[in-house]
Scaffold this motif. Structure first.
Motif, mmCIF file in Angstrom:
data_model
loop_
_atom_site.group_PDB
_atom_site.id
_atom_site.type_symbol
_atom_site.label_atom_id
_atom_site.label_comp_id
_atom_site.label_asym_id
_atom_site.label_seq_id
_atom_site.Cartn_x
_atom_site.Cartn_y
_atom_site.Cartn_z
ATOM 1 N N MET A 1 0.839 -1.181 0.000
ATOM 2 C CA MET A 1 0.000 0.000 0.000
ATOM 3 C C MET A 1 0.885 1.247 0.000
ATOM 4 O O MET A 1 1.826 1.348 0.771
ATOM 5 N N LYS A 2 0.575 2.173 -0.879
ATOM 6 C CA LYS A 2 1.286 3.452 -0.969
ATOM 7 C C LYS A 2 0.274 4.575 -0.774
ATOM 8 O O LYS A 2 -0.888 4.443 -1.169
ATOM 9 N N SER A 3 0.714 5.668 -0.184
ATOM 10 C CA SER A 3 -0.149 6.829 0.031
ATOM 11 C C SER A 3 0.604 8.100 -0.308
ATOM 12 O O SER A 3 1.786 8.232 0.017
ATOM 13 N N VAL A 4 -0.112 9.025 -0.943
ATOM 14 C CA VAL A 4 0.454 10.341 -1.227
ATOM 15 C C VAL A 4 -0.485 11.390 -0.648
ATOM 16 O O VAL A 4 -1.708 11.295 -0.784
ATOM 17 N N ILE A 5 0.101 12.343 0.037
ATOM 18 C CA ILE A 5 -0.642 13.456 0.618
ATOM 19 C C ILE A 5 -0.248 14.698 -0.171
ATOM 20 O O ILE A 5 0.919 15.101 -0.160
ATOM 21 N N LEU A 6 -1.216 15.250 -0.891
ATOM 22 C CA LEU A 6 -0.973 16.437 -1.710
ATOM 23 C C LEU A 6 -1.437 17.668 -0.944
ATOM 24 O O LEU A 6 -2.556 17.689 -0.439
ATOM 25 N N VAL A 7 -0.584 18.680 -0.868
ATOM 26 C CA VAL A 7 -0.948 19.930 -0.205
ATOM 27 C C VAL A 7 -0.692 21.076 -1.173
ATOM 28 O O VAL A 7 0.436 21.286 -1.617
ATOM 29 N N SER A 98 11.185 6.587 -4.542
ATOM 30 C CA SER A 98 11.792 5.351 -4.047
ATOM 31 C C SER A 98 10.740 4.507 -3.341
ATOM 32 O O SER A 98 9.953 5.015 -2.534
ATOM 33 N N ASN A 99 10.741 3.218 -3.615
ATOM 34 C CA ASN A 99 9.799 2.306 -2.966
ATOM 35 C C ASN A 99 10.107 2.100 -1.492
ATOM 36 O O ASN A 99 9.364 1.420 -0.787
ATOM 37 N N ASP A 100 11.186 2.719 -1.007
ATOM 38 C CA ASP A 100 11.480 2.695 0.420
ATOM 39 C C ASP A 100 10.427 3.481 1.206
ATOM 40 O O ASP A 100 10.283 3.287 2.405
ATOM 41 N N TYR A 101 9.725 4.381 0.509
ATOM 42 C CA TYR A 101 8.718 5.227 1.152
ATOM 43 C C TYR A 101 7.320 4.745 0.782
ATOM 44 O O TYR A 101 7.000 4.616 -0.390
ATOM 45 N N ASP A 102 6.499 4.519 1.805
ATOM 46 C CA ASP A 102 5.111 4.125 1.565
ATOM 47 C C ASP A 102 4.161 5.316 1.644
ATOM 48 O O ASP A 102 3.128 5.322 0.989
ATOM 49 N N THR A 103 4.506 6.314 2.455
ATOM 50 C CA THR A 103 3.666 7.496 2.606
ATOM 51 C C THR A 103 4.518 8.741 2.408
ATOM 52 O O THR A 103 5.496 8.949 3.139
ATOM 53 N N VAL A 104 4.136 9.538 1.415
ATOM 54 C CA VAL A 104 4.875 10.764 1.117
ATOM 55 C C VAL A 104 3.917 11.952 1.099
ATOM 56 O O VAL A 104 2.719 11.793 0.894
ATOM 57 N N ASN A 137 -4.769 6.916 -1.458
ATOM 58 C CA ASN A 137 -4.186 5.609 -1.159
ATOM 59 C C ASN A 137 -4.220 4.735 -2.406
ATOM 60 O O ASN A 137 -5.189 4.766 -3.169
ATOM 61 N N PHE A 138 -3.164 3.941 -2.571
ATOM 62 C CA PHE A 138 -3.034 3.081 -3.744
ATOM 63 C C PHE A 138 -2.686 1.668 -3.317
ATOM 64 O O PHE A 138 -1.798 1.464 -2.490
#
Length: 161
Positions: A1-7, A98-104, A137-138
């Motif tokens: 699961m990956k998540s991106v928070i756009l501001v 980088s796939n090292d990060y799940d939430t950015v 969330n993806f």
């Protein structure tokens, strides 16, 4: 699961004779960014990495959030590709994280962020306002596989004032 928070950056000032990327935040932009950052803290979704457009208004908004999140400004990654208004560069940027990060968390601009939220999220946003935040969330393991996801939440300044 990956998540991106756009501001989206806070409300910027047009009263100074500067180029677009140097425009500063208005006092309302600073206040709204503080308000949304505080509300975001209630969600307990701390990002593993923060990225920002180099534009003054975006980076200033990012630094306000970093202060609330108790994240060192030195850990903010500023990238020219995020100074994008259409969304193509931001989408490419996300696919190369980088796939090292799940939430950015990414600080940037409209129309890019409204467009990305509508393409990849499942809740339509007519316009992400200044200081607005969207968490997407993806169900993917690799950022390069970015595809339709879900919109977990949206924080709009005027809804929490």
């Amino acid at each position: 699961m990956k998540s991106v928070i756009l501001v989206r950056h806070g409300k910027s000032s047009w009263e100074f004779n500067v180029v677009d990327r140097d425009r500063p935040l208005k006092s309302r932009g600073i206040n709204d960014a503080n308000l949304v950052a505080q509300e975001f803290l209630n969600r307990v979704d701390l990002p593993e990495k923060i990225f920002s457009s180099p534009a003054n208004r975006a980076l200033s908004t990012c630094k306000i959030f970093a202060k609330h999140l108790k994240i060192s400004e030195d850990s903010i990654h500023v990238d020219e590709e995020l100074y994008d208004f259409l969304g193509e560069n931001v989408t490419r940027f996300i696919k190369n994280i980088s796939n090292d990060y799940d939430t950015v968390m990414i600080f940037g601009h409209n129309h890019a962020f409204t467009s990305i939220s509508n393409i990849f999220g499942d809740k339509y946003i007519e316009n992400l306002p200044t200081s607005g935040l969207v968490k997407l969330n993806f169900n993917i393991e690799n950022w390069k596989d970015l595809k339709q996801g879900t919109t977990e939440y949206i924080i709009i300044p005027k809804e929490i004032r």
